[in-house]
Motif scaffolding. Structure first.
Motif, PDB file in Angstrom:
ATOM      1  N   MET A   1     141.398  34.328  19.734  1.00  0.00           N
ATOM      2  CA  MET A   1     140.376  34.452  19.163  1.00  0.00           C
ATOM      3  C   MET A   1     139.898  33.182  18.155  1.00  0.00           C
ATOM      4  N   THR A   2     138.660  32.787  18.144  1.00  0.00           N
ATOM      5  CA  THR A   2     138.494  31.308  17.343  1.00  0.00           C
ATOM      6  C   THR A   2     138.327  31.914  15.649  1.00  0.00           C
ATOM      7  N   ASP A   8     135.087  24.919  12.750  1.00  0.00           N
ATOM      8  CA  ASP A   8     134.820  23.794  11.870  1.00  0.00           C
ATOM      9  C   ASP A   8     135.337  22.400  12.500  1.00  0.00           C
ATOM     10  N   TYR A   9     136.367  22.401  12.990  1.00  0.00           N
ATOM     11  CA  TYR A   9     137.058  20.995  13.453  1.00  0.00           C
ATOM     12  C   TYR A   9     136.459  20.835  14.813  1.00  0.00           C
ATOM     13  N   VAL A  10     136.264  22.085  15.692  1.00  0.00           N
ATOM     14  CA  VAL A  10     135.882  22.073  17.139  1.00  0.00           C
ATOM     15  C   VAL A  10     134.468  21.481  16.965  1.00  0.00           C
ATOM     16  N   SER A  11     133.554  22.087  16.008  1.00  0.00           N
ATOM     17  CA  SER A  11     132.151  21.869  15.936  1.00  0.00           C
ATOM     18  C   SER A  11     132.243  20.383  15.424  1.00  0.00           C
ATOM     19  N   ALA A  12     133.198  19.873  14.642  1.00  0.00           N
ATOM     20  CA  ALA A  12     132.982  18.649  14.020  1.00  0.00           C
ATOM     21  C   ALA A  12     133.211  17.377  15.300  1.00  0.00           C
ATOM     22  N   THR A  13     134.211  17.862  16.134  1.00  0.00           N
ATOM     23  CA  THR A  13     134.627  16.982  17.196  1.00  0.00           C
ATOM     24  C   THR A  13     133.262  17.050  18.497  1.00  0.00           C
ATOM     25  N   TYR A 120     144.516  11.573  25.437  1.00  0.00           N
ATOM     26  CA  TYR A 120     143.764  11.350  24.298  1.00  0.00           C
ATOM     27  C   TYR A 120     142.952  12.504  23.683  1.00  0.00           C
ATOM     28  N   SER A 121     143.256  13.384  24.470  1.00  0.00           N
ATOM     29  CA  SER A 121     142.252  14.766  24.160  1.00  0.00           C
ATOM     30  C   SER A 121     143.150  15.885  23.156  1.00  0.00           C
ATOM     31  N   LEU A 122     144.257  15.379  22.560  1.00  0.00           N
ATOM     32  CA  LEU A 122     145.051  16.654  21.957  1.00  0.00           C
ATOM     33  C   LEU A 122     144.765  16.103  20.398  1.00  0.00           C
ATOM     34  N   ILE A 123     144.196  14.800  20.057  1.00  0.00           N
ATOM     35  CA  ILE A 123     144.339  13.959  19.310  1.00  0.00           C
ATOM     36  C   ILE A 123     143.163  14.525  17.831  1.00  0.00           C
ATOM     37  N   HIS A 124     142.464  15.369  18.447  1.00  0.00           N
ATOM     38  CA  HIS A 124     141.183  16.141  17.339  1.00  0.00           C
ATOM     39  C   HIS A 124     141.787  17.237  16.744  1.00  0.00           C
ATOM     40  N   THR A 125     142.808  18.003  17.198  1.00  0.00           N
ATOM     41  CA  THR A 125     143.332  19.317  17.011  1.00  0.00           C
ATOM     42  C   THR A 125     144.323  19.207  16.101  1.00  0.00           C
ATOM     43  N   PRO A 126     144.437  20.012  14.718  1.00  0.00           N
ATOM     44  CA  PRO A 126     145.425  19.976  13.828  1.00  0.00           C
ATOM     45  C   PRO A 126     146.751  20.370  14.507  1.00  0.00           C
ATOM     46  N   PRO A 127     147.977  19.453  14.492  1.00  0.00           N
ATOM     47  CA  PRO A 127     149.020  19.649  15.048  1.00  0.00           C
ATOM     48  C   PRO A 127     149.655  20.816  14.988  1.00  0.00           C
ATOM     49  N   GLU A 128     149.369  21.882  13.902  1.00  0.00           N
ATOM     50  CA  GLU A 128     149.808  23.160  14.180  1.00  0.00           C
ATOM     51  C   GLU A 128     149.200  24.195  14.950  1.00  0.00           C
ATOM     52  N   ARG A 129     148.022  23.865  15.449  1.00  0.00           N
ATOM     53  CA  ARG A 129     147.173  24.455  16.428  1.00  0.00           C
ATOM     54  C   ARG A 129     147.586  24.018  18.040  1.00  0.00           C
ATOM     55  N   ASN A 168     128.077   7.653   9.347  1.00  0.00           N
ATOM     56  CA  ASN A 168     127.713   8.919   9.089  1.00  0.00           C
ATOM     57  C   ASN A 168     128.448   9.917  10.110  1.00  0.00           C
ATOM     58  N   LEU A 169     129.627   9.526  10.868  1.00  0.00           N
ATOM     59  CA  LEU A 169     130.301  10.514  11.653  1.00  0.00           C
ATOM     60  C   LEU A 169     131.242  11.256  10.673  1.00  0.00           C
ATOM     61  N   SER A 170     131.831  12.527  11.036  1.00  0.00           N
ATOM     62  CA  SER A 170     132.973  13.235  10.203  1.00  0.00           C
ATOM     63  C   SER A 170     133.866  13.908  11.446  1.00  0.00           C
ATOM     64  N   LEU A 171     135.015  13.235  11.490  1.00  0.00           N
ATOM     65  CA  LEU A 171     135.841  13.595  12.565  1.00  0.00           C
ATOM     66  C   LEU A 171     137.378  13.207  12.240  1.00  0.00           C
ATOM     67  N   ASP A 172     138.269  14.073  12.344  1.00  0.00           N
ATOM     68  CA  ASP A 172     139.612  14.088  12.016  1.00  0.00           C
ATOM     69  C   ASP A 172     140.289  13.610  13.247  1.00  0.00           C
ATOM     70  N   ALA A 173     141.169  12.588  13.208  1.00  0.00           N
ATOM     71  CA  ALA A 173     141.915  12.125  14.266  1.00  0.00           C
ATOM     72  C   ALA A 173     143.567  12.240  13.961  1.00  0.00           C
ATOM     73  N   TYR A 174     144.478  12.784  14.660  1.00  0.00           N
ATOM     74  CA  TYR A 174     145.791  12.714  14.357  1.00  0.00           C
ATOM     75  C   TYR A 174     146.725  11.856  15.245  1.00  0.00           C
ATOM     76  N   ARG A 175     147.524  11.107  14.464  1.00  0.00           N
ATOM     77  CA  ARG A 175     148.518  10.385  15.287  1.00  0.00           C
ATOM     78  C   ARG A 175     149.698  11.074  15.489  1.00  0.00           C
ATOM     79  N   LEU A 176     150.246  11.141  16.469  1.00  0.00           N
ATOM     80  CA  LEU A 176     151.474  12.068  16.743  1.00  0.00           C
ATOM     81  C   LEU A 176     152.794  11.426  17.119  1.00  0.00           C
TER      82      LEU A 176
END
Length: 217
Positions: A1-2, A8-13, A120-129, A168-176
């Motif tokens: 379930m979402t 929030d982060y899916v919509s931002a991406t 490069y499609s895992l990089i916008h998801t928080p690592p714990e998810r 004016n973007l708002s996007l998180d990216a995670y280096r892994l």
């Protein structure tokens, strides 16, 4: 379930990539020509899955890697979260199949693919998810199927407000950390076959990591 946090982060991406889709493609569509390391991993993946194999470019963006795989003999298709990116992909590679979809709930049957990319499609998801996404990748691969993933090397989160000529973007990216990603894959039933760490080179400003894995029987 979402959950609301997921939303929030899916919509931002999705919003960010809808915004940059056209300029993203213009800037990166020929970037593989400048990256021998990426081509080496993609070519190895292509050889291992075999000519004509049905493979999913999962998180395909505007389809530049999907197109590369198809040009090298694979039956490649793409799925991406962003309708804007998919629209550009369909216009740019009209002979290929592209669909809007989420890596967290792929519109694919169990064990239906001999090969998949998470490029490069895992990089916008928080690592714990990320375990949820990795489990979904394992679900759609057949036993013995191959997975290739690429990502920026590091351990930090970056908040992006300017990219691909857009403000004016708002996007998180995670280096892994490659060991972290390898552990996730192992826990999901993959064997790590190869890893490559490359130095920073255009179009990237940081070292990159690539992991090739096989789903266990």
């Amino acid at each position: 379930m979402t959950t609301s946090s997921d939303a929030d982060y899916v919509s931002a991406t999705r919003t960010a990539y809808n915004t940059v889709a056209v300029s993203y493609h213009e800037l990166l569509m020929d970037s593989l020509a400048e990256s021998p390391w990426e081509r080496a991993m993609l070519d190895t993946f292509t050889e291992l899955v075999g000519a004509g194999a049905r493979v999913g470019d999962l998180g395909c963006g505007t389809g530049r890697v999907t197109g590369y795989l198809a040009a090298h003999g694979l039956d490649a298709f793409g799925i991406d979260l962003s309708p804007g990116m998919i629209e550009v992909a369909r216009q740019s590679y009209p002979g290929l199949e592209f669909e809007v979809g989420s890596l967290a709930a792929l519109p694919l049957a169990d064990a239906s693919l001999p090969g998949a990319l998470a490029w490069y499609s895992l990089i916008h998801t928080p690592p714990e998810r990320l375990p949820v996404l990795v489990a979904e990748l394992a679900r759609v691969l057949e036993p013995g199927g191959r997975l290739l993933t690429g990502f920026q090397l590091g351990t930090e989160r970056r908040h992006i407000t300017n990219a691909y000529g857009h403000d004016n973007l708002s996007l998180d990216a995670y280096r892994l950390d490659p060991d972290f990603v390898a552990g996730l894959l192992t826990d999901a039933g993959f064997t790590i076959d190869a890893r490559l760490i490359s130095k920073e080179e255009p179009p990237y400003q940081t070292p990159q990591a690539y992991l090739l894995a096989t789903k266990e029987n």
